[in-house]
Design a protein around this motif. Structure first.
Motif, PDB file in Angstrom:
ATOM      1  N   THR A   1     -66.170  16.399 -70.578  1.00 22.85           N
ATOM      2  CA  THR A   1     -66.274  15.744 -71.311  1.00 22.85           C
ATOM      3  C   THR A   1     -65.743  14.449 -71.423  1.00 22.85           C
ATOM      4  OG1 THR A   1     -62.854  15.906 -71.375  1.00 22.85           O
ATOM      5  CG2 THR A   1     -63.470  17.228 -72.987  1.00 22.85           C
ATOM      6  N   GLN A   2     -65.464  14.137 -70.338  1.00 23.54           N
ATOM      7  CA  GLN A   2     -65.303  12.486 -69.550  1.00 23.54           C
ATOM      8  C   GLN A   2     -66.883  11.777 -69.702  1.00 23.54           C
ATOM      9  OE1 GLN A   2     -63.856  12.022 -65.765  1.00 23.54           O
ATOM     10  NE2 GLN A   2     -64.117   9.682 -65.924  1.00 23.54           N
ATOM     11  N   VAL A   3     -67.722  12.370 -68.777  1.00 27.86           N
ATOM     12  CA  VAL A   3     -68.432  12.647 -68.907  1.00 27.86           C
ATOM     13  C   VAL A   3     -69.921  11.823 -70.209  1.00 27.86           C
ATOM     14  CG1 VAL A   3     -71.231  12.501 -67.595  1.00 27.86           C
ATOM     15  CG2 VAL A   3     -69.081  13.465 -66.506  1.00 27.86           C
ATOM     16  N   VAL A   4     -69.583  12.776 -71.189  1.00 29.78           N
ATOM     17  CA  VAL A   4     -70.527  13.391 -72.776  1.00 29.78           C
ATOM     18  C   VAL A   4     -69.408  11.975 -73.049  1.00 29.78           C
ATOM     19  CG1 VAL A   4     -71.258  14.204 -74.585  1.00 29.78           C
ATOM     20  CG2 VAL A   4     -70.775  15.461 -72.478  1.00 29.78           C
ATOM     21  N   HIS A   5     -68.312  11.656 -73.585  1.00 34.16           N
ATOM     22  CA  HIS A   5     -68.134  11.005 -74.519  1.00 34.16           C
ATOM     23  C   HIS A   5     -67.873   9.369 -73.623  1.00 34.16           C
ATOM     24  CE1 HIS A   5     -64.074  13.636 -75.895  1.00 34.16           C
ATOM     25  NE2 HIS A   5     -65.304  13.900 -76.044  1.00 34.16           N
ATOM     26  N   THR A   6     -68.101   9.045 -72.726  1.00 31.02           N
ATOM     27  CA  THR A   6     -68.679   8.003 -71.840  1.00 31.02           C
ATOM     28  C   THR A   6     -69.948   8.060 -72.260  1.00 31.02           C
ATOM     29  OG1 THR A   6     -67.202   8.207 -70.055  1.00 31.02           O
ATOM     30  CG2 THR A   6     -69.135   6.888 -69.271  1.00 31.02           C
ATOM     31  N   LEU A   7     -70.851   8.994 -72.515  1.00 29.89           N
ATOM     32  CA  LEU A   7     -72.304   8.380 -72.618  1.00 29.89           C
ATOM     33  C   LEU A   7     -72.023   8.629 -74.522  1.00 29.89           C
ATOM     34  CD1 LEU A   7     -75.700   9.007 -71.563  1.00 29.89           C
ATOM     35  CD2 LEU A   7     -75.178  11.465 -72.585  1.00 29.89           C
ATOM     36  N   ILE A   8     -71.198   8.787 -74.717  1.00 26.13           N
ATOM     37  CA  ILE A   8     -71.424   8.872 -76.323  1.00 26.13           C
ATOM     38  C   ILE A   8     -71.301   7.245 -76.863  1.00 26.13           C
ATOM     39  CG2 ILE A   8     -70.040   9.307 -78.448  1.00 26.13           C
ATOM     40  CD1 ILE A   8     -70.140  12.280 -77.358  1.00 26.13           C
ATOM     41  N   LEU A   9     -70.344   6.899 -76.092  1.00 26.72           N
ATOM     42  CA  LEU A   9     -69.631   5.363 -76.517  1.00 26.72           C
ATOM     43  C   LEU A   9     -70.412   4.532 -76.021  1.00 26.72           C
ATOM     44  CD1 LEU A   9     -65.991   6.055 -75.280  1.00 26.72           C
ATOM     45  CD2 LEU A   9     -67.067   5.346 -77.515  1.00 26.72           C
ATOM     46  N   GLY A  10     -71.000   4.756 -75.325  1.00 23.74           N
ATOM     47  CA  GLY A  10     -72.319   3.102 -74.921  1.00 23.74           C
ATOM     48  C   GLY A  10     -73.411   3.756 -75.307  1.00 23.74           C
ATOM     49  N   HIS A  11     -73.404   4.645 -75.757  1.00 26.80           N
ATOM     50  CA  HIS A  11     -75.141   4.578 -76.515  1.00 26.80           C
ATOM     51  C   HIS A  11     -74.743   4.126 -77.991  1.00 26.80           C
ATOM     52  CE1 HIS A  11     -78.040   6.033 -74.788  1.00 26.80           C
ATOM     53  NE2 HIS A  11     -77.747   6.830 -73.936  1.00 26.80           N
TER      54      HIS A  11
ATOM     55  N   LEU B   1     -75.441  28.235 -80.274  1.00 27.31           N
ATOM     56  CA  LEU B   1     -74.583  29.252 -79.142  1.00 27.31           C
ATOM     57  C   LEU B   1     -75.029  29.296 -77.807  1.00 27.31           C
ATOM     58  CD1 LEU B   1     -72.426  31.200 -78.837  1.00 27.31           C
ATOM     59  CD2 LEU B   1     -73.771  33.333 -79.642  1.00 27.31           C
ATOM     60  N   VAL B   2     -74.754  28.366 -76.983  1.00 24.81           N
ATOM     61  CA  VAL B   2     -74.701  28.489 -75.694  1.00 24.81           C
ATOM     62  C   VAL B   2     -74.117  28.778 -74.758  1.00 24.81           C
ATOM     63  CG1 VAL B   2     -75.520  26.475 -74.200  1.00 24.81           C
ATOM     64  CG2 VAL B   2     -75.926  26.488 -76.523  1.00 24.81           C
ATOM     65  N   ALA B   3     -74.387  29.956 -73.598  1.00 23.16           N
ATOM     66  CA  ALA B   3     -74.147  30.740 -72.798  1.00 23.16           C
ATOM     67  C   ALA B   3     -73.757  30.103 -71.252  1.00 23.16           C
ATOM     68  CB  ALA B   3     -73.627  32.186 -72.767  1.00 23.16           C
ATOM     69  N   LEU B   4     -72.550  29.894 -70.662  1.00 24.33           N
ATOM     70  CA  LEU B   4     -72.628  29.375 -68.871  1.00 24.33           C
ATOM     71  C   LEU B   4     -71.585  30.616 -68.434  1.00 24.33           C
ATOM     72  CD1 LEU B   4     -70.356  25.865 -69.833  1.00 24.33           C
ATOM     73  CD2 LEU B   4     -72.558  26.314 -70.291  1.00 24.33           C
ATOM     74  N   ALA B   5     -72.655  30.948 -67.608  1.00 24.11           N
ATOM     75  CA  ALA B   5     -73.102  32.036 -66.866  1.00 24.11           C
ATOM     76  C   ALA B   5     -71.705  31.660 -65.858  1.00 24.11           C
ATOM     77  CB  ALA B   5     -74.587  32.231 -66.054  1.00 24.11           C
ATOM     78  N   ARG B   6     -72.254  30.626 -65.160  1.00 19.65           N
ATOM     79  CA  ARG B   6     -70.745  30.204 -64.048  1.00 19.65           C
ATOM     80  C   ARG B   6     -70.005  28.920 -64.462  1.00 19.65           C
ATOM     81  NH1 ARG B   6     -72.195  31.257 -59.519  1.00 19.65           N
ATOM     82  NH2 ARG B   6     -74.799  31.440 -59.044  1.00 19.65           N
ATOM     83  N   ASP B   7     -68.778  28.572 -64.297  1.00 15.54           N
ATOM     84  CA  ASP B   7     -67.652  28.060 -64.281  1.00 15.54           C
ATOM     85  C   ASP B   7     -68.062  26.452 -64.450  1.00 15.54           C
ATOM     86  OD1 ASP B   7     -64.762  27.601 -64.989  1.00 15.54           O
ATOM     87  OD2 ASP B   7     -64.737  27.498 -62.697  1.00 15.54           O
ATOM     88  N   VAL B   8     -66.956  25.507 -65.144  1.00 13.86           N
ATOM     89  CA  VAL B   8     -67.542  24.372 -65.640  1.00 13.86           C
ATOM     90  C   VAL B   8     -66.798  23.743 -65.757  1.00 13.86           C
ATOM     91  CG1 VAL B   8     -68.758  22.837 -66.935  1.00 13.86           C
ATOM     92  CG2 VAL B   8     -69.945  24.669 -66.239  1.00 13.86           C
ATOM     93  N   ASN B   9     -65.843  22.759 -65.255  1.00 12.25           N
ATOM     94  CA  ASN B   9     -64.306  22.123 -65.311  1.00 12.25           C
ATOM     95  C   ASN B   9     -65.229  20.944 -67.205  1.00 12.25           C
ATOM     96  OD1 ASN B   9     -63.134  19.560 -65.498  1.00 12.25           O
ATOM     97  ND2 ASN B   9     -62.994  19.639 -63.156  1.00 12.25           N
ATOM     98  N   PHE B  10     -64.312  21.323 -68.144  1.00 16.65           N
ATOM     99  CA  PHE B  10     -64.541  20.885 -69.371  1.00 16.65           C
ATOM    100  C   PHE B  10     -64.395  19.927 -69.656  1.00 16.65           C
ATOM    101  CE2 PHE B  10     -64.691  25.529 -71.978  1.00 16.65           C
ATOM    102  CZ  PHE B  10     -66.017  26.216 -71.329  1.00 16.65           C
ATOM    103  N   LEU B  11     -63.083  19.352 -68.734  1.00 15.88           N
ATOM    104  CA  LEU B  11     -62.493  18.116 -68.896  1.00 15.88           C
ATOM    105  C   LEU B  11     -63.856  16.871 -67.964  1.00 15.88           C
ATOM    106  CD1 LEU B  11     -58.722  18.241 -67.497  1.00 15.88           C
ATOM    107  CD2 LEU B  11     -59.747  18.065 -70.082  1.00 15.88           C
ATOM    108  N   GLU B  12     -64.397  17.454 -67.262  1.00 19.16           N
ATOM    109  CA  GLU B  12     -65.133  17.074 -66.719  1.00 19.16           C
ATOM    110  C   GLU B  12     -65.709  16.495 -67.718  1.00 19.16           C
ATOM    111  OE1 GLU B  12     -68.368  16.442 -62.525  1.00 19.16           O
ATOM    112  OE2 GLU B  12     -65.941  17.658 -63.114  1.00 19.16           O
TER     113      GLU B  12
END
Length: 583
Positions: A132-142, A119-130
């Motif tokens: 997904t874009q970054v992580v999916h690019t990372l996953i597909l690249g790997h 379980l991970v808690a985020l103390a500040r607002d994060v753009n979830f769409l961004e």
């Protein structure tokens, strides 16, 4: 960690810790509230959800992002929500503490801890769409990189197989590809090959540890240490298995993110943190990834082909390599040497070691003699390593109890060697009290062998030669290739040898008889079958030709040594020598 796909080590998917350390998420100040020991889980995808039952849309391995808005209010509903995520195999749950919650709900923390779901808690607002874009690019690249690396693994092992690589080269390649120690063992849990060579310390207590790791029918984890193992077999006939040991990855993943610290009453770690986890257990080393499995599969396949195309038993090769390493002192430390011989079945504690060299007669099949001697020693229960050290020379290392007379064991081995290779010359070195001194014992045996000409009769009641047997003549035989020794013999006896060659006389033989008779002309005449007057005449001629006084004990000794040198040179003359015979 940057958002560059290369920031994640090649050969594996990004983990929960890798993703949390990305700048796109690190800006939200992520904190692992519970499940810190499981942040090495691979992330297959990222899923944003505001549903009360998101599990129905998941396949496993997803990093689930939520603002917490859909969480049930009642503890039972929260447990059901977490149970469904855990059952489907979600990698982790990330909750943003900005809108509905400002601290993780106690019911959610308890439910995630109970199911081992990070379980991970985020103390500040994060753009979830961004995210997904970054992580999916990372996953597909790997994924693409993993495919390229897998293709490279297949090509590398195909090349090894086509050029007929042996077990050492195959395991060395596997160790270099994975950065882990790789061991080949036989069916009785003897470690035959370990790569890299610097990992021999990993062999400590090998047989006991190996027996706790059950055999598997395919590549898989086994044993309390979490070994990755693969059988080596062909058409139902198993020869052994290859083991990849867990250990730290040689690739650094970068510095861990800064820990923000848990709130009072909570347990938390920053992603990537090492050491003790919330469970009190030591953090595990890097988990095996798909590339490790692929490498071990291809290693086992290459070993199978090598066994089929190179019929020499692995045990023979292992013994040869271990003996050569001991003789040449190629181990990093005495502990490494002890671990190596113990892994091959020899006792190293409270043991004494005797090195033996068996020089085979010309034309003898060395491999056959090696096999026969090994089998004969095995039948007697002797603890020994047997292997070819060089063409025509077998090396044997005996491990004995300190209370057992070493000459008795050497005699048994000598007889076995002569049975396996009639006409062989067996030479024994002085006993060594530790594996680290084995090289000295082999050097002793080698010096004895250098001083033992082929066909030399054995000492009475013995089947081997040892250092105490080396007298003057054998010492000179060992030194026969030294130009200084050859020059000495030539200076002392050259004029006499040339006179005999030109005139057909036998002055050298007369000198030999006189010196063997300890300077007695009467005994010399009787032993040579000459009259005393003839002996007197010849001795005067010898004194004139050599400019020597044969009444001088010192000069007689010098000439006697020169004759012994001449005999050694004639027994096994150096290339290019042309010493004539005196009889």
């Amino acid at each position: 960690m940057s958002e560059d796909p290369q920031a994640v080590p090649a050969g594996r998917s990004p983990t929960v810790a890798d993703v949390l350390a990305l700048p796109v998420l690190a800006g939200g100040e992520p904190r692992v509230v519970t499940g810190g020991e499981s942040t090495d889980r691979p992330v297959r995808w990222v899923h944003i959800t505001e549903l009360t039952d998101p599990a129905s849309f998941l396949k496993g391995g997803e990093l689930v992002l939520t603002t917490g808005m859909p969480l049930p209010d009642d503890p039972a509903g929260v447990r059901r929500y977490v149970d469904e995520l855990a059952d489907v195999g979600a990698a982790a749950l990330v909750i943003e503490l900005v809108r509905r919650y400002h601290r993780p709900p106690d019911a959610l923390v308890r439910a995630c801890r109970a199911r081992g779901l990070p379980l991970v808690a985020l103390a500040r607002d994060v753009n979830f769409l961004e995210v997904t874009q970054v992580v999916h690019t990372l996953i597909l690249g790997h994924q693409a990189e993993a495919m390229r690396r897998t293709q490279g693994v297949h090509e590398a092992f195909t090349a090894l197989t086509l050029r007929g690589a042996g077990p050492e080269e195959v395991l060395r390649a596997a160790a270099e590809m994975t950065g882990r120690a790789v061991v080949l063992e036989n069916l009785v849990h003897r470690a035959l090959v370990c790569e890299p060579a610097t990992a021999h310390a990993a062999l400590s207590g090998w047989e006991r540890r190996s027996r706790t790791a059950s055999a598997t029918d395919r590549v898989g984890l086994s044993g309390p240490e979490g070994w990755l193992v693969a059988p080596v077999e062909y058409q139902g006939e198993r020869w052994g298995r290859v083991v990849m040991l867990p250990g730290p990855s040689p690739v650094k993943t970068g510095p861990p993110p800064v820990e923000t610290g848990p709130p009072p009453g909570e347990t938390g770690t920053s992603p990537g943190r090492t050491g003790k986890t919330g469970t009190g257990k030591a953090a595990a080393g890097p988990a095996f990834g798909p590339e490790d499995v692929t490498v071990l599969e291809r290693t086992a396949m290459a070993l199978t082909i090598a066994r089929l195309t190179r019929p020499a038993p692995w045990e023979r090769t292992a013994h040869r390599n271990a003996l050569r390493d001991l003789v040449e002192q190629r181990h990093r430390s005495p502990a490494d040497a002890r671990a190596r011989v113990v892994a091959l079945g020899l006792a190293a504690q409270d043991a004494r070691f005797v090195a033996v060299l068996v020089d085979l007669p010309p034309g003898r099949d060395a491999s056959d003699a090696e096999t026969r001697l090994s089998e004969e020693l095995g039948a007697t229960g002797a603890q020994a390593l047997v292997g070819l050290l060089s063409p025509g020379r077998l090396g044997v290392l005996l491990a004995l109890r300190p209370s057992r007379p070493w000459r008795e064991a050497a005699e048994r081995l000598g007889r076995a060697a002569l049975d396996a290779a009639p006409g062989a010359t067996v030479c024994v070195g002085a006993p060594a009290d530790d594996v680290s001194d084995v090289a000295r014992s082999f050097r002793d045996a080698a010096r004895v062998a250098e001083a033992t000409e082929p066909g030399r009769p054995l000492p009475p009641g013995r089947s081997f030669h040892e250092r105490s047997d080396v007298g003057l003549r054998r010492l000179l035989f060992a030194l026969r290739d030294d130009p200084r020794v050859q020059d000495y013999a030539e200076r002392q006896l050259g004029p006499l040898l040339e006179h005999d060659a030109r005139h057909g006389t036998r002055l050298v033989a007369t000198l030999r008889g006189y010196l063997d008779a300890a300077g007695s002309k009467t005994v010399a005449a009787r032993s040579t079958g000459l009259s005393r007057e003839t002996v007197y005449q010849r001795l005067r001629a010898i004194e004139r030709l050599l400019d020597r006084d044969l009444e001088s004990g010192e000069q007689r000794t010098e000439l006697h040594v020169a004759l012994q040198t001449l005999d050694a040179l004639r027994t096994h003359p150096p290339s290019g020598s042309g010493f004539p015979h005196d009889r």
